[in-house]
Design a protein around this motif. Structure first.
Motif, PDB file in Angstrom:
ATOM      1  N   MET A   1       0.834  -1.207   0.000  1.00  0.00           N
ATOM      2  CA  MET A   1       0.000   0.000   0.000  1.00  0.00           C
ATOM      3  C   MET A   1       0.866   1.254   0.000  1.00  0.00           C
ATOM      4  N   HIS A   2       0.615   2.090  -0.961  1.00  0.00           N
ATOM      5  CA  HIS A   2       1.381   3.327  -1.057  1.00  0.00           C
ATOM      6  C   HIS A   2       0.429   4.487  -0.808  1.00  0.00           C
ATOM      7  N   GLU A   3       0.850   5.394   0.056  1.00  0.00           N
ATOM      8  CA  GLU A   3      -0.010   6.551   0.304  1.00  0.00           C
ATOM      9  C   GLU A   3       0.818   7.817   0.156  1.00  0.00           C
ATOM     10  N   SER A   4       0.294   8.792  -0.576  1.00  0.00           N
ATOM     11  CA  SER A   4       1.051  10.033  -0.682  1.00  0.00           C
ATOM     12  C   SER A   4       0.103  11.220  -0.794  1.00  0.00           C
ATOM     13  N   PRO A   5       0.551  12.348  -0.291  1.00  0.00           N
ATOM     14  CA  PRO A   5      -0.277  13.553  -0.363  1.00  0.00           C
ATOM     15  C   PRO A   5      -0.238  14.139  -1.770  1.00  0.00           C
ATOM     16  N   ILE A   6      -1.355  14.725  -2.176  1.00  0.00           N
ATOM     17  CA  ILE A   6      -1.386  15.444  -3.454  1.00  0.00           C
ATOM     18  C   ILE A   6      -1.673  16.897  -3.096  1.00  0.00           C
ATOM     19  N   THR A   7      -0.612  17.660  -2.835  1.00  0.00           N
ATOM     20  CA  THR A   7      -0.860  19.022  -2.399  1.00  0.00           C
ATOM     21  C   THR A   7      -0.143  20.059  -3.257  1.00  0.00           C
ATOM     22  N   GLY A   8       0.798  19.609  -4.085  1.00  0.00           N
ATOM     23  CA  GLY A   8       1.497  20.567  -4.944  1.00  0.00           C
ATOM     24  C   GLY A   8       1.723  19.968  -6.313  1.00  0.00           C
ATOM     25  N   ASN A   9       2.179  20.807  -7.257  1.00  0.00           N
ATOM     26  CA  ASN A   9       2.382  20.337  -8.623  1.00  0.00           C
ATOM     27  C   ASN A   9       3.358  19.161  -8.704  1.00  0.00           C
ATOM     28  N   GLY A  10       4.404  19.200  -7.868  1.00  0.00           N
ATOM     29  CA  GLY A  10       5.401  18.130  -7.897  1.00  0.00           C
ATOM     30  C   GLY A  10       4.804  16.796  -7.498  1.00  0.00           C
ATOM     31  N   ASP A  11       3.714  16.837  -6.722  1.00  0.00           N
ATOM     32  CA  ASP A  11       3.110  15.586  -6.257  1.00  0.00           C
ATOM     33  C   ASP A  11       2.449  14.803  -7.384  1.00  0.00           C
ATOM     34  N   VAL A  12       2.054  15.506  -8.447  1.00  0.00           N
ATOM     35  CA  VAL A  12       1.443  14.795  -9.577  1.00  0.00           C
ATOM     36  C   VAL A  12       2.484  13.876 -10.215  1.00  0.00           C
ATOM     37  N   VAL A  13       3.701  14.394 -10.362  1.00  0.00           N
ATOM     38  CA  VAL A  13       4.780  13.582 -10.925  1.00  0.00           C
ATOM     39  C   VAL A  13       5.087  12.403  -9.999  1.00  0.00           C
ATOM     40  N   LYS A  14       5.158  12.693  -8.685  1.00  0.00           N
ATOM     41  CA  LYS A  14       5.447  11.616  -7.728  1.00  0.00           C
ATOM     42  C   LYS A  14       4.362  10.556  -7.752  1.00  0.00           C
ATOM     43  N   ALA A  15       3.110  10.996  -7.864  1.00  0.00           N
ATOM     44  CA  ALA A  15       1.992  10.049  -7.896  1.00  0.00           C
ATOM     45  C   ALA A  15       2.125   9.137  -9.118  1.00  0.00           C
ATOM     46  N   ARG A  16       2.451   9.739 -10.264  1.00  0.00           N
ATOM     47  CA  ARG A  16       2.631   8.953 -11.489  1.00  0.00           C
ATOM     48  C   ARG A  16       3.711   7.899 -11.300  1.00  0.00           C
ATOM     49  N   GLN A  17       4.828   8.333 -10.703  1.00  0.00           N
ATOM     50  CA  GLN A  17       5.944   7.400 -10.539  1.00  0.00           C
ATOM     51  C   GLN A  17       5.588   6.261  -9.592  1.00  0.00           C
ATOM     52  N   ALA A  18       4.861   6.587  -8.515  1.00  0.00           N
ATOM     53  CA  ALA A  18       4.474   5.549  -7.545  1.00  0.00           C
ATOM     54  C   ALA A  18       3.553   4.532  -8.207  1.00  0.00           C
ATOM     55  N   VAL A  19       2.605   5.021  -9.023  1.00  0.00           N
ATOM     56  CA  VAL A  19       1.670   4.115  -9.696  1.00  0.00           C
ATOM     57  C   VAL A  19       2.407   3.259 -10.721  1.00  0.00           C
ATOM     58  N   ARG A  20       3.366   3.851 -11.405  1.00  0.00           N
ATOM     59  CA  ARG A  20       4.149   3.100 -12.396  1.00  0.00           C
ATOM     60  C   ARG A  20       4.880   1.925 -11.735  1.00  0.00           C
ATOM     61  N   VAL A  21       5.477   2.192 -10.568  1.00  0.00           N
ATOM     62  CA  VAL A  21       6.208   1.134  -9.861  1.00  0.00           C
ATOM     63  C   VAL A  21       5.268  -0.025  -9.517  1.00  0.00           C
ATOM     64  N   LEU A  22       4.084   0.315  -8.974  1.00  0.00           N
ATOM     65  CA  LEU A  22       3.133  -0.741  -8.620  1.00  0.00           C
ATOM     66  C   LEU A  22       2.652  -1.498  -9.854  1.00  0.00           C
ATOM     67  N   ALA A  23       2.407  -0.760 -10.933  1.00  0.00           N
ATOM     68  CA  ALA A  23       1.894  -1.389 -12.154  1.00  0.00           C
ATOM     69  C   ALA A  23       2.915  -2.372 -12.717  1.00  0.00           C
ATOM     70  N   GLN A  24       4.191  -2.021 -12.588  1.00  0.00           N
ATOM     71  CA  GLN A  24       5.224  -2.943 -13.058  1.00  0.00           C
ATOM     72  C   GLN A  24       5.281  -4.166 -12.163  1.00  0.00           C
ATOM     73  N   GLU A  25       5.144  -3.915 -10.842  1.00  0.00           N
ATOM     74  CA  GLU A  25       5.175  -5.009  -9.874  1.00  0.00           C
ATOM     75  C   GLU A  25       4.019  -5.972 -10.129  1.00  0.00           C
ATOM     76  N   ALA A  26       2.863  -5.433 -10.509  1.00  0.00           N
ATOM     77  CA  ALA A  26       1.686  -6.270 -10.744  1.00  0.00           C
ATOM     78  C   ALA A  26       1.700  -6.876 -12.151  1.00  0.00           C
ATOM     79  N   ARG A  27       2.761  -6.637 -12.900  1.00  0.00           N
ATOM     80  CA  ARG A  27       2.955  -7.206 -14.225  1.00  0.00           C
ATOM     81  C   ARG A  27       1.880  -6.784 -15.229  1.00  0.00           C
TER      82      ARG A  27
END
Lengths: 125, 281, 130
Positions: C1-27
């Motif tokens: 489980m990954h949890e992150s705040p979305i409060t600034g513009n930089g967080d959109v990039v971080k959110a994308r990267q976190a989802v990408r990592v999980l998506a790769q992990e889930a094949r």
């Protein structure tokens, strides 16, 4: 930490190669920088290479469309090159078709495209 | 939990009557399989299973969730998988286990052992259900593997000319297939530096609004990558349906035959001339 | 489980990267990864622009034999008065092209939207590995 996307000039073509995942601010800065450079250099073509971009969402898609429109107004033709297959499929599903934006498979084809449109006189001088 | 005395009793009875019980069990199962498996094959499976079952009863009682049943379950998994692959029905598969009840009934189901028999019957019911579950799961795996193979098989992308690639589509286009076709086609544009793609739908039996939608998406995606995509192989009946359904192909180029589409692509390539970048720089 | 705040513009990039990592992990396949990450990007930006910031929770989920990635965005913003309208292409109350919600729904295998005026908004997208 306002990183900016570099804009290279080769002859009368401006080349933008986007190499990293863009923050929204960088996208907006790029639009501004590019318009300024077109005016400063009198460039007649712009090539935006997005082959390194793993995703293009509606925000970036809209930026590409508006850069194309703005540069056309300033007398330069824009070609977006190198879109990845997965990105193209995602954009279609998202409902974005980038109408009004010229595209080419790669940098070489993109410059060929600019040259062709120049020859056919579709870019106003 | 059961009391230990009863399962001990069961173990004793099963061990003692092993020859008789397994013999009848094998005969019972073989007869329902109508010669599709030989008695020797059935015997091998069931003997192993019988041994494992007695062992499980000895160590784990009649609680089939107990880890003592691990060996029984793995044998049953293998048996069900094989049966499913060989095309036996779930009933035939489960009967391999349940037939043991019929065998044991006359020996156990009266007098003092009736309680033990009922408990064993419950164990066998449990195991029978387990075989059905594995059977169903195996079939699902087979189906999804086949679906995948079909996807792979039915979507070859071929180079037709320098700068021109083609996909002859055969069969029905659903969204899963569209995604695979699209991905292959778009990737081949990059790999072969092709500026033109032809999607030939001669082998597509029917075009409805959904299929048209999928074709449209493919064309738009190719266009966004910088290539032109033509749809060919539109048979007269399909042209009629397209018009009757009011499907809009927009500004997408369509051609009656693959040959027409190829000619169109070559004309376009000629028109555009070769890519020369030297003079511009 | 990954949890992150979305409060600034930089967080959109971080959110994308976190989802990408999980998506790769889930094949997930490359195309499905791209679709999910794009959907997450749209929704993260919505959370920021309309919800006034919020959080993203992303996790790998399993159902039967399938594995997938679920991403949930929630905010305590003004909420959406008309859900049907918000899911219509081209509808937008802020910046963007109004493709955020409807686009994310088309990109995902499963989509939920829970919102009411004054109650904030929770949107989830789920993509299965094929």
């Amino acid at each position: 930490m306002s990183e900016r996307v570099p804009i290279l000039k080769i002859g009368d073509v401006l080349l933008v190669s986007i190499q990293i995942d863009l923050e929204d601010q960088m996208v907006m800065d790029l639009q501004e920088d590019l318009s300024q450079r077109i005016v400063d250099t009198g460039a007649r073509g712009v090539v935006i290479d997005i082959s390194a971009l793993e995703i293009v969402d509606s925000f970036v898609g809209r930026m590409l469309a508006s850069i194309a429109a703005i540069s056309r107004v300033l007398g330069a033709e824009t070609v977006v090159v190198g879109m990845r297959p997965a990105v193209a499929m995602t954009l279609v599903e998202l409902g974005l078709s980038l109408g009004g934006v010229r595209t080419a498979l790669n940098l070489e084809q993109g410059i060929g495209e600019l040259r062709r449109s120049r020859r056919n006189g579709s870019v106003p001088r | 939990m059961t009391n230990v005395g009863e399962s001990d009793r069961l173990v004793g009875l099963l061990t003692q009557g092993r020859e008789e019980f397994t013999g009848k069990w094998v005969r019972g199962v073989t007869s329902t399989l109508a010669g599709r498996l030989t008695a020797a094959e059935v015997q091998q499976d069931l003997n192993e299973l019988y041994t494992a079952l007695v062992e499980a009863l000895r160590n784990g009682g009649v609680a089939t969730r107990n880890e003592a049943y691990g060996e029984v379950r793995s044998l049953l998994t293998e048996l069900s998988r094989n049966r499913a692959r060989q095309g036996f029905s779930p009933t035939e598969t489960a009967f391999s286990v349940l037939a043991l009840k019929d065998v044991l009934e006359p020996a156990l189901a009266d007098g003092a052992d009736v309680k033990a028999y009922l408990q064993l019957a419950r164990v066998l019911d449990d195991l029978g259900l387990y075989t059905i579950e594995v059977h169903a799961k195996t079939r699902e795996e087979i189906i999804s593997a086949q679906a995948e193979q079909l996807l792979e098989l039915s979507t070859p992308v071929v180079k037709l000319w320098d700068g021109v690639v083609g996909v002859p589509l055969v069969g029905t286009l659903d969204s899963a297939r569209t995604q695979v076709v699209m991905e292959k086609l778009l990737q081949s544009l990059l790999d072969l530096n092709a500026t033109h793609a032809i999607v030939d739908i001669t082998g597509v039996p029917a075009v409805d609004t959904q299929v048209a939608q999928h074709l449209l998406k493919t064309v738009v995606a190719a266009r966004m990558m910088g290539a032109e995509c033509v749809i060919s192989g539109i048979r007269p009946q399909i042209a009629q349906t397209i018009v009757a359904l009011g499907i809009e192909f927009g500004d997408i180029t369509t051609k009656a035959t693959l040959a027409d589409a190829l000619r169109h692509a070559l004309d376009r390539i000629e028109e555009r001339g070769p890519v020369e970048i030297g003079g511009l720089l | 489980m990954h949890e992150s705040p979305i409060t600034g513009n930089g967080d959109v990039v971080k959110a994308r990267q976190a989802v990408r990592v999980l998506a790769q992990e889930a094949r997930l396949s490359l195309v499905d990864q791209t679709k999910l990450v794009t959907a997450a990007s749209e929704l993260a930006r919505n959370t920021l622009s309309y919800g006034g910031g919020g959080t993203m929770r992303a996790s790998i989920v399993t159902r039967g034999t399938s594995t997938g990635v679920k991403v949930v965005f929630s905010d305590q913003g003004p909420g959406i008065p008309d859900l049907d309208l918000a899911l219509t292409d081209g509808w937008s109350s802020g910046r963007g092209m109004g493709l955020g919600l409807s686009g994310a729904r088309r990109l995902a295998d499963e989509f939920t939207l829970d919102s009411a005026p004054g109650k904030g908004t929770t949107v989830s997208v789920l993509k299965w590995a094929r």
